[in-house]
Scaffold this active site. Structure first.
Site, PDB file in Angstrom:
ATOM      1  N   THR A  27      35.644  22.097  72.229  1.00  0.00           N
ATOM      2  CA  THR A  27      34.222  21.926  72.533  1.00  0.00           C
ATOM      3  C   THR A  27      33.405  22.900  71.699  1.00  0.00           C
ATOM      4  O   THR A  27      33.789  24.043  71.498  1.00  0.00           O
ATOM      5  CB  THR A  27      33.933  22.144  74.028  1.00  0.00           C
ATOM      6  OG1 THR A  27      34.622  21.147  74.792  1.00  0.00           O
ATOM      7  CG2 THR A  27      32.446  22.019  74.327  1.00  0.00           C
TER       8      THR A  27
ATOM      9  N   PHE B 220      29.734  24.792  71.238  1.00  0.00           N
ATOM     10  CA  PHE B 220      28.596  25.274  72.009  1.00  0.00           C
ATOM     11  C   PHE B 220      27.542  25.812  71.054  1.00  0.00           C
ATOM     12  O   PHE B 220      27.865  26.287  69.963  1.00  0.00           O
ATOM     13  CB  PHE B 220      29.026  26.389  72.972  1.00  0.00           C
ATOM     14  CG  PHE B 220      30.096  25.980  73.945  1.00  0.00           C
ATOM     15  CD1 PHE B 220      29.766  25.581  75.229  1.00  0.00           C
ATOM     16  CD2 PHE B 220      31.434  25.996  73.569  1.00  0.00           C
ATOM     17  CE1 PHE B 220      30.754  25.198  76.120  1.00  0.00           C
ATOM     18  CE2 PHE B 220      32.427  25.616  74.458  1.00  0.00           C
ATOM     19  CZ  PHE B 220      32.084  25.217  75.740  1.00  0.00           C
TER      20      PHE B 220
END
Length: 351
Positions: free
Chosen positions: A251, A253
């Site tokens: 992921t 960010f």
């Protein structure tokens, strides 16, 4: 050998405090300049890249980067303690990404929603915020993208975090699980494992994995998908490890703030564009990027919220807006697009 280790430790302690005193001297100079900016993401990114490149071993590169990040975090706290908002509660992957980027000396503020993180940063109540933007398996986090439509904040950094999902429960056996709770993204990233190992078991959406872990604590038959940190934080057993469908699940960010960053040589620029809904309009927008030889790493479309069936496009370009090729391309886009908003140029993540 032990005596030599003791001598090295003493020298390390002396050098660490010497570095801290230098940081205090830098802070004094900045305060004398008026309206100082203490945290410079681009400066930190360059230091961490150099640490990794110059590391002779035997410590691995990731280890020395973590050590130096914490050293910089503590030294920065002597200049100005940082307050950073993030999508909470404690134990979420956003929490882990925030600690990875800012270290343990920063004061972290967990918030219940992505838009509340944007509001806290825009208001100046915190200096920075951290929000998820995309997952390698499930794609973009639409809520984050939508927040940029109206918020004045800028992107000033990014964090890339390998995501390892575990099945947590207060029950001791997998056979006892009757309900699995998690954020929709986590459920999607573990869909195949759940179909195979827990077929027919109810799946329920939660605002975050950590919130689900808090809700499941002490509830017989309830399980959650979350991190190992969440298991420790909420007193749950790990029934199964690494249940994500892809081993390379990652992921990304974004670090949002109110400052612009200078070029580092390895940067990314995010922009927002809109154009009239006419044949070939998107092609005409992308043409200057292709002709300039600029790498386009992401393009997303979102409803404009102004007119039905008209869209805003979010693009990530490799390079900094001060780079000549990027600057010329942006100038051309200003002339052809109905709207152009530069969300920020920032260092690429130091993995």
């Amino acid at each position: 050998m032990r005596e030599r280790i003791d001598w090295i430790d003493a020298d390390l302690l002396r050098l660490l405090n010497e570095r801290a005193r230098c940081a205090e001297d830098v802070a004094a100079v900045k305060r004398g300049q008026g309206n100082p900016v203490f945290y410079r993401p681009e400066r930190e990114a360059v230091i961490l890249r150099q640490v990794r490149e110059r590391n002779p071993g035997p410590l691995p590169g990731d280890a020395v980067v973590r050590l130096f990040r914490e050293i910089m975090s503590e030294c920065l706290a002597l200049e100005q303690p940082l307050q950073v908002a993030y999508l909470g509660p404690e134990g979420t992957f956003t929490h882990l990404a925030t600690r990875k980027h800012f270290g343990h000396a920063a004061t972290l503020l967990p918030l219940a929603s992505i838009d509340s993180v944007f509001r806290e940063v825009a208001s100046g109540r915190v200096q920075f915020g951290v929000v998820p933007i995309e997952n390698s398996t499930e794609g973009v986090v639409s809520h984050t993208v939508d927040c940029f439509l109206e918020s004045p904040v800028l992107i000033c950094g990014e964090v890339v975090l390998p995501v390892q999902h575990h099945l947590l429960s207060s029950s001791a056996r997998l056979e006892d699980v009757r309900l699995v709770m998690a954020h929709p993204q986590a459920l999607a990233q573990c869909r195949q494992w759940l179909d195979r190992r827990l077929p027919g078991v109810e799946r329920r959406h939660a605002p975050s994995n950590a919130r689900a872990a808090d809700d499941a604590a002490g509830v017989p038959g309830a399980a959650v998908i979350a991190s190992e940190v969440a298991a420790e934080r909420y007193g749950l057993e790990i029934l199964a490890r690494n249940i994500e469908d892809r081993g390379d699940n990652t992921t990304r960010f974004l670090v949002i703030g109110r400052i612009e960053t200078d070029p580092t040589g390895r940067d990314r620029t995010s922009i927002m564009l809109s154009t009239a809904n006419r044949p070939g309009s998107l092609f005409r927008l992308l043409k200057p990027i292709a002709e300039a030889g600029i790498s386009l790493t992401r393009i997303e479309s979102r409803p404009s919220r102004c007119v039905n069936w008209e869209y805003v496009f979010f693009l990530d370009l490799i390079g900094h807006q001060q780079d000549p090729a990027i600057a010329a391309c942006l100038e051309e886009l200003r002339e052809s697009a109905e709207m152009l908003k530069i969300l920020g140029s920032y260092p690429q993540a130091a993995t």
